[in-house]
Design a protein around this motif. Structure first.
Motif, PDB file in Angstrom:
ATOM      1  N   VAL A  84      32.753   8.482 -89.974  1.00 27.67           N
ATOM      2  CA  VAL A  84      33.118   7.354 -89.929  1.00 27.67           C
ATOM      3  C   VAL A  84      34.428   7.338 -88.455  1.00 27.67           C
ATOM      4  O   VAL A  84      34.363   6.333 -87.958  1.00 27.67           O
ATOM      5  CB  VAL A  84      33.945   7.033 -91.062  1.00 27.67           C
ATOM      6  N   PHE A  85      35.079   8.301 -88.568  1.00 31.55           N
ATOM      7  CA  PHE A  85      36.357   8.300 -87.714  1.00 31.55           C
ATOM      8  C   PHE A  85      35.857   8.499 -86.251  1.00 31.55           C
ATOM      9  O   PHE A  85      36.334   7.988 -85.336  1.00 31.55           O
ATOM     10  CB  PHE A  85      37.420   9.099 -87.976  1.00 31.55           C
ATOM     11  N   ASN A 134      39.050  16.885 -86.895  1.00 28.46           N
ATOM     12  CA  ASN A 134      38.634  17.231 -88.565  1.00 28.46           C
ATOM     13  C   ASN A 134      38.121  15.903 -88.942  1.00 28.46           C
ATOM     14  O   ASN A 134      39.058  15.029 -89.017  1.00 28.46           O
ATOM     15  CB  ASN A 134      40.019  17.532 -89.055  1.00 28.46           C
ATOM     16  N   GLU A 135      36.920  15.728 -89.127  1.00 24.61           N
ATOM     17  CA  GLU A 135      36.401  14.442 -89.533  1.00 24.61           C
ATOM     18  C   GLU A 135      36.577  14.131 -91.098  1.00 24.61           C
ATOM     19  O   GLU A 135      35.961  14.669 -91.986  1.00 24.61           O
ATOM     20  CB  GLU A 135      34.950  14.261 -89.168  1.00 24.61           C
ATOM     21  N   THR A 136      37.658  13.475 -91.305  1.00 19.04           N
ATOM     22  CA  THR A 136      38.338  13.023 -92.855  1.00 19.04           C
ATOM     23  C   THR A 136      37.080  12.568 -93.677  1.00 19.04           C
ATOM     24  O   THR A 136      37.318  12.879 -94.850  1.00 19.04           O
ATOM     25  CB  THR A 136      39.269  12.301 -92.566  1.00 19.04           C
ATOM     26  N   SER A 137      36.408  11.880 -93.077  1.00 21.26           N
ATOM     27  CA  SER A 137      35.327  11.011 -93.848  1.00 21.26           C
ATOM     28  C   SER A 137      34.336  12.007 -94.708  1.00 21.26           C
ATOM     29  O   SER A 137      33.719  11.529 -95.475  1.00 21.26           O
ATOM     30  CB  SER A 137      34.705   9.725 -93.053  1.00 21.26           C
ATOM     31  N   THR A 138      34.238  13.080 -94.102  1.00 23.28           N
ATOM     32  CA  THR A 138      33.128  14.159 -94.464  1.00 23.28           C
ATOM     33  C   THR A 138      33.709  15.262 -94.692  1.00 23.28           C
ATOM     34  O   THR A 138      33.110  16.279 -95.092  1.00 23.28           O
ATOM     35  CB  THR A 138      31.883  14.312 -93.447  1.00 23.28           C
ATOM     36  N   ALA A 139      35.067  15.611 -94.534  1.00 20.98           N
ATOM     37  CA  ALA A 139      35.510  16.890 -94.998  1.00 20.98           C
ATOM     38  C   ALA A 139      35.069  18.048 -93.915  1.00 20.98           C
ATOM     39  O   ALA A 139      34.894  19.126 -94.434  1.00 20.98           O
ATOM     40  CB  ALA A 139      35.551  17.144 -96.302  1.00 20.98           C
ATOM     41  N   ALA A 163      43.090  14.141 -83.750  1.00 20.70           N
ATOM     42  CA  ALA A 163      43.371  15.374 -84.332  1.00 20.70           C
ATOM     43  C   ALA A 163      44.590  14.709 -85.526  1.00 20.70           C
ATOM     44  O   ALA A 163      45.278  15.398 -85.928  1.00 20.70           O
ATOM     45  CB  ALA A 163      44.343  16.291 -83.711  1.00 20.70           C
ATOM     46  N   ILE A 164      44.202  13.488 -86.001  1.00 22.89           N
ATOM     47  CA  ILE A 164      44.892  12.844 -87.133  1.00 22.89           C
ATOM     48  C   ILE A 164      44.937  13.541 -88.149  1.00 22.89           C
ATOM     49  O   ILE A 164      46.167  13.458 -88.691  1.00 22.89           O
ATOM     50  CB  ILE A 164      44.431  11.351 -87.152  1.00 22.89           C
ATOM     51  N   SER A 165      44.084  14.067 -88.611  1.00 22.25           N
ATOM     52  CA  SER A 165      44.291  14.804 -90.121  1.00 22.25           C
ATOM     53  C   SER A 165      44.018  16.307 -90.166  1.00 22.25           C
ATOM     54  O   SER A 165      43.860  16.739 -91.040  1.00 22.25           O
ATOM     55  CB  SER A 165      42.931  14.164 -91.022  1.00 22.25           C
ATOM     56  N   SER A 166      44.387  16.950 -88.706  1.00 19.48           N
ATOM     57  CA  SER A 166      44.262  18.417 -88.663  1.00 19.48           C
ATOM     58  C   SER A 166      45.687  18.656 -88.057  1.00 19.48           C
ATOM     59  O   SER A 166      46.211  20.035 -88.320  1.00 19.48           O
ATOM     60  CB  SER A 166      43.312  18.538 -87.732  1.00 19.48           C
ATOM     61  N   MET A 167      46.209  18.115 -87.129  1.00 14.24           N
ATOM     62  CA  MET A 167      47.217  18.555 -86.337  1.00 14.24           C
ATOM     63  C   MET A 167      48.439  19.045 -87.323  1.00 14.24           C
ATOM     64  O   MET A 167      48.713  18.254 -88.164  1.00 14.24           O
ATOM     65  CB  MET A 167      47.795  17.572 -85.074  1.00 14.24           C
ATOM     66  N   GLY A 168      49.083  20.240 -86.932  1.00 16.74           N
ATOM     67  CA  GLY A 168      50.057  20.660 -87.846  1.00 16.74           C
ATOM     68  C   GLY A 168      49.493  21.541 -88.895  1.00 16.74           C
ATOM     69  O   GLY A 168      50.170  22.415 -89.413  1.00 16.74           O
ATOM     70  N   ALA A 169      48.160  21.473 -89.526  1.00 16.09           N
ATOM     71  CA  ALA A 169      47.690  22.256 -90.476  1.00 16.09           C
ATOM     72  C   ALA A 169      46.611  23.313 -89.898  1.00 16.09           C
ATOM     73  O   ALA A 169      46.340  24.189 -90.682  1.00 16.09           O
ATOM     74  CB  ALA A 169      47.149  21.258 -91.554  1.00 16.09           C
TER      75      ALA A 169
END
Ligand SMILES: *Cc1c(COP(=O)(O)O)cnc(C)c1O
Length: 361
Positions: A84-85, A134-139, A163-169
């Motif tokens: 999705v993203f 990191n594709e948040t919609s499909t993990a 890198a909205i759901s990955s940066m920092g982690a």
């Protein structure tokens, strides 16, 4: 409540306290000092020595900013999408008149670097390659290091990364991998509410900025860079989000970047193992399973929507559903930011206990 979305995530107490601080002059010295601290810390997590800009907006605003500052209408871009993203990033490019060539992969898989190489051989004049880390919609986490190498070896295109759901982690050394713009959002790994996008800008990106003609006003990179150099922002910032981020970065700096990344890897492993022990089936290709979110197939005979409703109403637990074509086919458990094993076990236990109340019929 056990809030296990992929953002907004729960807030640590010091962050909640920070949000309630009295306002200050956003063009005064206190704000300037705070912004400097924040930018310095963010550069550390982005692993960049270059510019780091903050915009008051959700993550998507940062993606739009990346495109409109660096491209002109009619420019060719290659948009790699595994969900999705990735599709959204491509849609924004198309909206602003880029000639958008989509390179899509089945949901649940990662992008194939060889396919990107072939696409770049076909689209010889690509000005930018868009990739979701990191594709948040499909993990699913893309092999960004390889994709970046292929992009640079086979084109002069800018590399723009969601890198909205990955940066920092999740490991993403922006300068080392030649990422020209990386974007993240405050409600994901950063443990604060939605409302800030953080954006890194490389020297190559600034060179492109000089010629880019897509319309922009609020998102203008140079306006923001010049303002930050004076300790300010181009427009009124979400001041209390800066208070919160300052407090969250204190927590992160105390824990240490290596430890944060290791913790996310451990929690992801724990979640995947715990889910499988309880009989759930993982959705993403295991080789590319995300360290910030886990997707599980809705078990046969279970109504996914009802399952999440029962979880919310009876078990005080909130997980995310699937999006678009994965609606009611998967559920997603966020394990990013302020979260521990006990909370994830409680979430998985609640998911098991809710099953009998969520049968499809
Ligand atoms: C959350 C997310 C977005 C969207 O961010 P908003 O803050 O909702 O605008 C985009 N891409 C990825 C990978 C995300 O996880």
């Amino acid at each position: 409540m056990n809030l296990r979305l992929v953002g907004p995530t729960p807030l640590p107490p010091t962050v909640r306290d920070a949000l309630a601080r009295p306002m200050l002059n956003h063009r005064g010295p206190e704000f300037a000092a705070m912004q400097t601290r924040i930018v310095n810390s963010l550069q550390h997590y982005f692993q960049t020595a270059h510019d780091l800009l903050l915009f008051t907006c959700s993550g998507t605003g940062g993606l739009e900013a990346a495109l409109v500052n660096l491209l002109s209408p009619g420019d060719a871009v290659v948009a790699v999408s595994i969900g999705v993203f990735g599709d959204r990033f491509a849609d924004i490019a198309e909206t602003f008149g880029a000639q958008t060539h989509r390179l899509r992969f089945p949901w649940g898989s990662a992008a194939d670097p060889d396919a990107l190489r072939a696409k770049l051989a076909e689209i010889k004049n690509a000005r930018a390659v868009l990739i979701t880390h990191n594709e948040t919609s499909t993990a699913t986490t893309n092999p960004l290091q390889e994709l970046a190498r292929v992009a640079h070896e086979n084109s002069d295109a800018l590399l723009l990364v969601d890198a909205i759901s990955s940066m920092g982690a999740i490991h993403l050394p922006v300068d080392e991998w030649g990422v020209d713009v990386a974007v993240t959002g405050s409600q994901k790994v950063w443990m604060i509410p939605p409302g800030l996008a953080m954006v890194s800008v490389s020297p190559r990106a600034w060179a492109a900025y000089a010629h880019a003609r897509m319309p922009r006003y609020y998102w203008d990179f140079k306006k923001m860079r010049d303002a930050i150099a004076k300790g300010q922002t181009s427009f009124t910032p979400g001041v209390n989000l800066y208070f919160a981020l300052d407090a969250a970065l204190d927590l992160m700096n105390a824990e240490g970047f290596e430890n944060i990344r290791a913790r996310h890897a451990r929690l992801a492993q724990h979640t995947r193992a715990g889910a499988q022990t309880r009989g759930f089936e993982l959705f993403a290709d295991p080789q590319f399973a995300s360290n910030t979110v886990t997707a599980l197939r809705v078990p046969p005979g279970v109504n996914g929507k009802k399952w999440r409703q029962v979880l919310n109403q009876t078990f005080d637990t909130v997980i995310a559903g699937g999006q678009k074509e994965l609606t009611d086919k998967i559920v997603r458990i966020g394990h990013l930011g302020w979260v521990n094993e006990t909370e994830l076990d409680a979430c998985l236990d609640a998911m098991t206990a809710a099953l009998p109340y969520a049968q499809a019929n």
